[in-house]
Scaffold this motif. Structure first.
Motif, PDB file in Angstrom:
ATOM      1  N   SER A  11       0.896  -1.032  -0.211  1.00 29.80           N
ATOM      2  CA  SER A  11       0.042  -0.020   0.137  1.00 29.80           C
ATOM      3  C   SER A  11       0.822   1.162   0.036  1.00 29.80           C
ATOM      4  CB  SER A  11      -0.880   0.044   1.206  1.00 29.80           C
ATOM      5  OG  SER A  11      -0.167   0.299   2.407  1.00 29.80           O
ATOM      6  N   GLY A  12       2.078   1.049   0.270  1.00 25.19           N
ATOM      7  CA  GLY A  12       3.114   2.317   0.203  1.00 25.19           C
ATOM      8  C   GLY A  12       2.923   3.029   1.605  1.00 25.19           C
ATOM      9  N   LYS A  13       2.068   2.648   2.620  1.00 28.09           N
ATOM     10  CA  LYS A  13       1.999   3.553   3.711  1.00 28.09           C
ATOM     11  C   LYS A  13       2.613   3.116   5.142  1.00 28.09           C
ATOM     12  CE  LYS A  13      -2.610   4.947   2.243  1.00 28.09           C
ATOM     13  NZ  LYS A  13      -3.997   5.098   2.297  1.00 28.09           N
ATOM     14  N   SER A  14       3.619   2.011   4.828  1.00 28.69           N
ATOM     15  CA  SER A  14       4.323   1.702   5.982  1.00 28.69           C
ATOM     16  C   SER A  14       5.265   2.611   6.645  1.00 28.69           C
ATOM     17  CB  SER A  14       4.789   0.332   5.867  1.00 28.69           C
ATOM     18  OG  SER A  14       5.557   0.361   4.728  1.00 28.69           O
ATOM     19  N   ASN A  15       4.817   3.685   7.232  1.00 28.83           N
ATOM     20  CA  ASN A  15       5.826   4.445   7.971  1.00 28.83           C
ATOM     21  C   ASN A  15       6.801   5.303   7.058  1.00 28.83           C
ATOM     22  OD1 ASN A  15       4.970   3.835  10.626  1.00 28.83           O
ATOM     23  ND2 ASN A  15       6.472   2.085  10.638  1.00 28.83           N
ATOM     24  N   ALA A  47      21.623   7.828  -2.474  1.00 24.67           N
ATOM     25  CA  ALA A  47      21.529   8.225  -0.997  1.00 24.67           C
ATOM     26  C   ALA A  47      21.734   6.823  -0.294  1.00 24.67           C
ATOM     27  CB  ALA A  47      19.973   8.725  -1.051  1.00 24.67           C
ATOM     28  N   VAL A  48      21.770   5.727  -0.637  1.00 24.72           N
ATOM     29  CA  VAL A  48      22.006   4.572   0.153  1.00 24.72           C
ATOM     30  C   VAL A  48      23.238   3.920  -0.261  1.00 24.72           C
ATOM     31  CG1 VAL A  48      19.677   3.925   0.326  1.00 24.72           C
ATOM     32  CG2 VAL A  48      20.934   3.012  -1.516  1.00 24.72           C
ATOM     33  N   GLY A  49      24.219   4.725  -0.785  1.00 26.85           N
ATOM     34  CA  GLY A  49      25.804   4.491  -1.074  1.00 26.85           C
ATOM     35  C   GLY A  49      26.079   3.688  -2.025  1.00 26.85           C
ATOM     36  N   GLU A  50      25.101   3.763  -3.217  1.00 24.17           N
ATOM     37  CA  GLU A  50      25.769   3.084  -4.373  1.00 24.17           C
ATOM     38  C   GLU A  50      25.851   4.078  -5.486  1.00 24.17           C
ATOM     39  OE1 GLU A  50      25.690  -0.177  -4.623  1.00 24.17           O
ATOM     40  OE2 GLU A  50      24.653  -0.665  -3.052  1.00 24.17           O
ATOM     41  N   LYS A  75      17.314  -1.515   0.219  1.00 24.15           N
ATOM     42  CA  LYS A  75      18.492  -0.921   1.242  1.00 24.15           C
ATOM     43  C   LYS A  75      18.075   0.326   1.622  1.00 24.15           C
ATOM     44  CE  LYS A  75      23.350  -0.699   0.598  1.00 24.15           C
ATOM     45  NZ  LYS A  75      24.656  -0.407  -0.296  1.00 24.15           N
ATOM     46  N   MET A  76      17.369   1.058   1.095  1.00 22.45           N
ATOM     47  CA  MET A  76      16.720   2.323   1.608  1.00 22.45           C
ATOM     48  C   MET A  76      15.794   2.150   2.923  1.00 22.45           C
ATOM     49  SD  MET A  76      14.718   5.443   0.099  1.00 22.45           S
ATOM     50  CE  MET A  76      16.075   5.914  -1.210  1.00 22.45           C
ATOM     51  N   ALA A  77      15.045   1.042   2.794  1.00 26.54           N
ATOM     52  CA  ALA A  77      13.827   0.794   3.801  1.00 26.54           C
ATOM     53  C   ALA A  77      14.814   0.219   4.822  1.00 26.54           C
ATOM     54  CB  ALA A  77      12.877  -0.406   3.220  1.00 26.54           C
ATOM     55  N   GLU A  78      15.663  -0.549   4.641  1.00 30.61           N
ATOM     56  CA  GLU A  78      16.509  -1.141   5.929  1.00 30.61           C
ATOM     57  C   GLU A  78      17.239  -0.010   6.528  1.00 30.61           C
ATOM     58  OE1 GLU A  78      19.154  -3.961   3.959  1.00 30.61           O
ATOM     59  OE2 GLU A  78      17.495  -5.592   4.011  1.00 30.61           O
ATOM     60  N   LYS A  79      17.730   0.996   5.698  1.00 29.98           N
ATOM     61  CA  LYS A  79      18.346   1.992   6.594  1.00 29.98           C
ATOM     62  C   LYS A  79      17.591   2.912   7.146  1.00 29.98           C
ATOM     63  CE  LYS A  79      21.401   6.032   4.845  1.00 29.98           C
ATOM     64  NZ  LYS A  79      22.046   6.919   3.622  1.00 29.98           N
ATOM     65  N   GLU A  80      16.117   3.188   6.908  1.00 35.07           N
ATOM     66  CA  GLU A  80      15.422   4.032   7.301  1.00 35.07           C
ATOM     67  C   GLU A  80      14.547   3.295   8.354  1.00 35.07           C
ATOM     68  OE1 GLU A  80      14.589   7.421   6.604  1.00 35.07           O
ATOM     69  OE2 GLU A  80      16.404   7.353   5.483  1.00 35.07           O
TER      70      GLU A  80
END
Length: 125
Positions: A11-15, A47-50, A75-80
């Motif tokens: 849904s794209g709404k997870s925080n 932004a995630v180091g790539e 990778k972004m989700a893990e970082k955030e």
């Protein structure tokens, strides 16, 4: 039925800072991503180091691009600290790639778009 976490991620709404389908909240970013998604994809990867150029080019290569953008999103989700499921991210990029790119860019403010200058009133002393 599927995992509730997966449904929430789809849904794209997870925080995330913005919903997946709030594409028109930033018209400059929307226009850039629609006209040249490789720029947004590259900046998101950076932004995630790539490597910005490499991932920007990958984004133009069909299935390779879908894989690379899903990798960046995971990778972004893990970082955030957000739910990060690679398979779900591949599904997202298979259906709404521009919306996902814009959501990621707004999450990390990776793509700066020009904002109208604030007008200041001049006062006399």
């Amino acid at each position: 039925m599927g995992d509730p976490g997966q449904a929430l991620a789809l849904s794209g709404k997870s925080n995330w800072k913005v919903d997946m389908f709030s594409c028109f909240d930033n018209i400059g970013l929307c226009a850039l991503t629609f006209c040249c998604p490789c720029v947004t994809a590259g900046k998101n990867a950076e932004a995630v180091g790539e490597d910005c150029l490499r991932f920007g080019l990958y984004s133009c290569l069909g299935p390779v691009g879908m894989y690379s953008m899903a990798y960046t999103r995971t990778k972004m989700a893990e970082k955030e600290g957000l739910p990060a499921d690679f398979v779900t991210n591949v599904l997202i990029y298979g259906t709404v790639p521009c919306c996902a790119l814009m959501q990621e860019a707004q999450q990390v403010d990776s793509v700066k778009t020009p904002q109208p200058a604030a007008t200041e009133e001049m006062t006399r002393e």
